[in-house]
Design a protein around this motif. Structure first.
Motif, PDB file in Angstrom:
ATOM      1  N   LEU A 115       0.823  -1.202   0.000  1.00 18.63           N
ATOM      2  CA  LEU A 115       0.000   0.000   0.000  1.00 18.63           C
ATOM      3  C   LEU A 115       0.862   1.258   0.000  1.00 18.63           C
ATOM      4  CD1 LEU A 115      -2.836  -0.874   2.563  1.00 18.63           C
ATOM      5  CD2 LEU A 115      -2.627  -1.488   0.152  1.00 18.63           C
ATOM      6  N   LEU A 116       0.275   2.335  -0.507  1.00 14.59           N
ATOM      7  CA  LEU A 116       0.927   3.638  -0.554  1.00 14.59           C
ATOM      8  C   LEU A 116       0.099   4.654   0.220  1.00 14.59           C
ATOM      9  CD1 LEU A 116       2.963   5.748  -1.718  1.00 14.59           C
ATOM     10  CD2 LEU A 116       1.399   5.976  -3.672  1.00 14.59           C
ATOM     11  N   GLU A 117       0.747   5.347   1.156  1.00 14.23           N
ATOM     12  CA  GLU A 117       0.115   6.476   1.830  1.00 14.23           C
ATOM     13  C   GLU A 117       0.841   7.751   1.416  1.00 14.23           C
ATOM     14  OE1 GLU A 117      -1.166   8.215   6.230  1.00 14.23           O
ATOM     15  OE2 GLU A 117       0.191   6.491   6.107  1.00 14.23           O
ATOM     16  N   VAL A 118       0.100   8.723   0.915  1.00 14.20           N
ATOM     17  CA  VAL A 118       0.672  10.005   0.523  1.00 14.20           C
ATOM     18  C   VAL A 118       0.371  11.025   1.613  1.00 14.20           C
ATOM     19  CG1 VAL A 118       0.542  11.897  -1.138  1.00 14.20           C
ATOM     20  CG2 VAL A 118       0.540   9.530  -1.942  1.00 14.20           C
ATOM     21  N   GLY A 119       1.405  11.688   2.099  1.00 18.32           N
ATOM     22  CA  GLY A 119       1.231  12.705   3.125  1.00 18.32           C
ATOM     23  C   GLY A 119       0.879  12.138   4.489  1.00 18.32           C
ATOM     24  N   PRO A 120       1.645  11.188   5.017  1.00 22.37           N
ATOM     25  CA  PRO A 120       1.308  10.590   6.304  1.00 22.37           C
ATOM     26  C   PRO A 120       1.499  11.531   7.487  1.00 22.37           C
ATOM     27  CG  PRO A 120       3.454   9.825   5.606  1.00 22.37           C
ATOM     28  CD  PRO A 120       2.887  10.617   4.452  1.00 22.37           C
ATOM     29  N   ALA A 176      -3.121  -0.628  -3.449  1.00 20.73           N
ATOM     30  CA  ALA A 176      -4.034   0.451  -3.057  1.00 20.73           C
ATOM     31  C   ALA A 176      -3.210   1.661  -2.608  1.00 20.73           C
ATOM     32  CB  ALA A 176      -4.959   0.000  -1.930  1.00 20.73           C
ATOM     33  N   ALA A 177      -3.850   2.823  -2.685  1.00 18.86           N
ATOM     34  CA  ALA A 177      -3.221   4.067  -2.221  1.00 18.86           C
ATOM     35  C   ALA A 177      -4.272   4.890  -1.496  1.00 18.86           C
ATOM     36  CB  ALA A 177      -2.644   4.844  -3.395  1.00 18.86           C
ATOM     37  N   TYR A 178      -3.815   5.695  -0.542  1.00 20.59           N
ATOM     38  CA  TYR A 178      -4.751   6.558   0.166  1.00 20.59           C
ATOM     39  C   TYR A 178      -4.062   7.841   0.606  1.00 20.59           C
ATOM     40  CZ  TYR A 178      -2.637   4.783   4.535  1.00 20.59           C
ATOM     41  OH  TYR A 178      -1.772   4.448   5.542  1.00 20.59           O
ATOM     42  N   LEU A 179      -4.852   8.888   0.723  1.00 21.83           N
ATOM     43  CA  LEU A 179      -4.385  10.167   1.252  1.00 21.83           C
ATOM     44  C   LEU A 179      -5.558  10.855   1.931  1.00 21.83           C
ATOM     45  CD1 LEU A 179      -3.830  12.634  -1.766  1.00 21.83           C
ATOM     46  CD2 LEU A 179      -4.852  10.381  -2.014  1.00 21.83           C
ATOM     47  N   VAL A 180      -5.314  11.368   3.120  1.00 22.78           N
ATOM     48  CA  VAL A 180      -6.375  11.956   3.938  1.00 22.78           C
ATOM     49  C   VAL A 180      -5.977  13.371   4.341  1.00 22.78           C
ATOM     50  CG1 VAL A 180      -7.876  11.644   5.933  1.00 22.78           C
ATOM     51  CG2 VAL A 180      -6.842   9.638   4.839  1.00 22.78           C
ATOM     52  N   LEU A 181      -6.821  14.343   4.014  1.00 25.98           N
ATOM     53  CA  LEU A 181      -6.580  15.755   4.317  1.00 25.98           C
ATOM     54  C   LEU A 181      -5.251  16.219   3.723  1.00 25.98           C
ATOM     55  CD1 LEU A 181      -7.674  15.840   8.084  1.00 25.98           C
ATOM     56  CD2 LEU A 181      -9.091  16.093   6.044  1.00 25.98           C
ATOM     57  N   VAL A 182      -4.948  15.736   2.528  1.00 28.37           N
ATOM     58  CA  VAL A 182      -3.643  16.007   1.917  1.00 28.37           C
ATOM     59  C   VAL A 182      -3.762  16.608   0.517  1.00 28.37           C
ATOM     60  CG1 VAL A 182      -1.551  14.894   1.004  1.00 28.37           C
ATOM     61  CG2 VAL A 182      -2.426  14.244   3.238  1.00 28.37           C
ATOM     62  N   LEU A 183      -4.692  16.136  -0.300  1.00 25.42           N
ATOM     63  CA  LEU A 183      -4.730  16.513  -1.710  1.00 25.42           C
ATOM     64  C   LEU A 183      -4.738  18.034  -1.900  1.00 25.42           C
ATOM     65  CD1 LEU A 183      -4.847  15.574  -4.642  1.00 25.42           C
ATOM     66  CD2 LEU A 183      -7.347  15.523  -4.452  1.00 25.42           C
ATOM     67  N   GLY A 184      -5.537  18.744  -1.120  1.00 26.25           N
ATOM     68  CA  GLY A 184      -5.645  20.189  -1.276  1.00 26.25           C
ATOM     69  C   GLY A 184      -4.392  20.950  -0.899  1.00 26.25           C
ATOM     70  N   GLU A 185      -3.468  20.301  -0.179  1.00 22.67           N
ATOM     71  CA  GLU A 185      -2.213  20.949   0.213  1.00 22.67           C
ATOM     72  C   GLU A 185      -1.176  20.929  -0.904  1.00 22.67           C
ATOM     73  OE1 GLU A 185      -2.318  19.839   4.996  1.00 22.67           O
ATOM     74  OE2 GLU A 185      -0.818  18.942   3.672  1.00 22.67           O
ATOM     75  N   ILE A 186      -1.424  20.143  -1.943  1.00 22.54           N
ATOM     76  CA  ILE A 186      -0.440  19.941  -3.006  1.00 22.54           C
ATOM     77  C   ILE A 186      -0.660  20.976  -4.107  1.00 22.54           C
ATOM     78  CG2 ILE A 186       0.466  18.294  -4.676  1.00 22.54           C
ATOM     79  CD1 ILE A 186      -0.626  16.075  -2.833  1.00 22.54           C
ATOM     80  N   VAL A 204      -8.269   5.662  -2.191  1.00 20.10           N
ATOM     81  CA  VAL A 204      -9.171   6.246  -1.206  1.00 20.10           C
ATOM     82  C   VAL A 204      -8.678   7.649  -0.858  1.00 20.10           C
ATOM     83  CG1 VAL A 204     -10.031   6.107   1.161  1.00 20.10           C
ATOM     84  CG2 VAL A 204      -9.932   4.046  -0.258  1.00 20.10           C
ATOM     85  N   VAL A 205      -9.614   8.603  -0.921  1.00 20.26           N
ATOM     86  CA  VAL A 205      -9.322   9.997  -0.576  1.00 20.26           C
ATOM     87  C   VAL A 205     -10.234  10.401   0.574  1.00 20.26           C
ATOM     88  CG1 VAL A 205      -9.208  12.381  -1.395  1.00 20.26           C
ATOM     89  CG2 VAL A 205      -8.695  10.492  -2.970  1.00 20.26           C
ATOM     90  N   GLY A 206      -9.662  11.028   1.587  1.00 23.96           N
ATOM     91  CA  GLY A 206     -10.448  11.522   2.720  1.00 23.96           C
ATOM     92  C   GLY A 206     -10.346  13.029   2.826  1.00 23.96           C
ATOM     93  N   GLU A 207     -11.483  13.680   3.039  1.00 26.21           N
ATOM     94  CA  GLU A 207     -11.530  15.140   3.178  1.00 26.21           C
ATOM     95  C   GLU A 207     -12.511  15.505   4.287  1.00 26.21           C
ATOM     96  OE1 GLU A 207      -9.812  17.483   1.616  1.00 26.21           O
ATOM     97  OE2 GLU A 207      -8.749  16.103   0.267  1.00 26.21           O
ATOM     98  N   SER A 208     -12.228  16.612   4.983  1.00 20.23           N
ATOM     99  CA  SER A 208     -13.125  17.041   6.052  1.00 20.23           C
ATOM    100  C   SER A 208     -12.928  18.512   6.363  1.00 20.23           C
ATOM    101  CB  SER A 208     -12.879  16.202   7.312  1.00 20.23           C
ATOM    102  OG  SER A 208     -13.748  16.599   8.358  1.00 20.23           O
TER     103      SER A 208
END
Length: 217
Positions: free
Chosen positions: A67-72, A135-145, A166-170
Motif C-alpha cells: 500500500l501507498l500512503e501520501v502525506g502521512p 491500493a493508495a490513500y491520502l487523507v486531508l492532503v490533496l488540497g495541500e499539493i 481512497v481519498v479523505g476530506e473534512s
C-alpha cells in the motif's frame, strides 16, 4: 473600564481574532502547502469524521498487500493500516517534509510497525514504477499539493489494474476538496467510483482502477 464596556471589548477582540484566522485560512488555501512540522501536534488531534476505523472500512487493506500512503505526516493512520496488512504486507509512506519522515520513522519503530517504509518524496513525481501498489490513500492532503492534477496522474500510474484509491476530506480543513469535483477529476483518469461514506462536509471516497477503462499514458 466600566462593566458595560468590558463585554463589548471582548466581543471586538474575538472579532479581530476570527477575522485574522479567516484571512490566514484564505491565504493558505490560495497558496497550497503542507502543514508545517512546527504545527505537527494538530495532526494528531481526534478526527471524528475521517476516523482510522472508517478509513479501513473503505480501503479494505488485506494481509500481504503493498500500500501507498501520501502525506502521512506524523502517522495518524499509518500504524493502523500497516497492522492490517501484516505479516507480509507493507505500507510505503511518502511525505515531502524530511522532518515528518524522520518523525514517522521514530514513531513506527517505537510502535513496532516494522512493515512501514517512510520515504521522502513528492506526490507530483512518486518514486515508484507503474502498477506498483494494490491500493493508495491520502487523507486531508490533496488540497495541500500545488499541482493536484499531476498528483492524481501519479496515483493512477502507480496503482495496479484492479487497485484501489481512497481519498479523505473534512472541514474545517482550509484545503478541503469537495466530493463532486474530485469525483469528476478522478473518473477522467479511468478510475471507477466505488462508494462514499460521510457527508458533504467530511467523507471518504473510494475509486477502483480498471485496465479496460484506463486512458493511454
Amino acid at each position: 473600564m466600566s462593566s458595560r464596556r468590558l463585554p463589548r471589548a471582548i466581543a471586538a477582540l474575538l472579532g479581530v481574532v476570527l477575522l485574522a484566522g479567516l484571512g490566514y485560512a484564505l491565504r493558505w488555501r490560495s497558496n497550497p502547502s503542507p502543514c508545517p512540522y512546527a504545527q505537527r501536534h494538530a495532526i494528531d488531534l481526534p478526527r471524528p469524521v475521517v476516523t482510522r476505523s472508517r478509513l479501513c472500512d473503505v480501503l479494505e487493506p488485506r494481509p500481504g498487500e503493498r500500500l501507498l500512503e501520501v502525506g502521512p505526516g506524523t502517522g495518524y493512520y499509518t500504524g493502523t493500516v500497516a497492522r492490517a496488512v501484516e505479516p507480509s504486507g507493507t505500507v510505503h509512506a511518502v511525505d515531502v517534509q524530511s522532518e515528518m519522515v524522520e518523525h514517522l520513522r521514530t514513531r513506527t519503530r517505537a510502535d513496532g510497525d516494522s512493515n512501514v517504509e517512510p520515504v521522502r518524496g513528492d506526490a507530483r513525481a512518486l518514486p515508484y514504477p507503474d502498477d506498483a501498489f494494490d491500493a493508495a490513500y491520502l487523507v486531508l492532503v490533496l488540497g495541500e499539493i500545488p499541482d493536484q492534477e499531476r498528483t492524481l496522474d501519479e496515483l493512477e500510474r502507480v496503482l495496479e489494474p484492479g487497485g484501489r484509491l481512497v481519498v479523505g476530506e473534512s472541514l474545517p480543513d482550509p484545503h478541503f476538496v469537495g466530493f463532486e469535483r474530485l469525483r469528476r477529476r478522478v473518473e477522467r483518469r479511468g478510475l471507477t467510483f466505488d462508494g462514499r461514506v460521510g457527508t458533504r462536509a467530511g467523507y471518504f471516497v473510494r475509486f477502483d482502477a480498471s485496465a479496460a477503462e484506463r486512458p493511454p499514458r
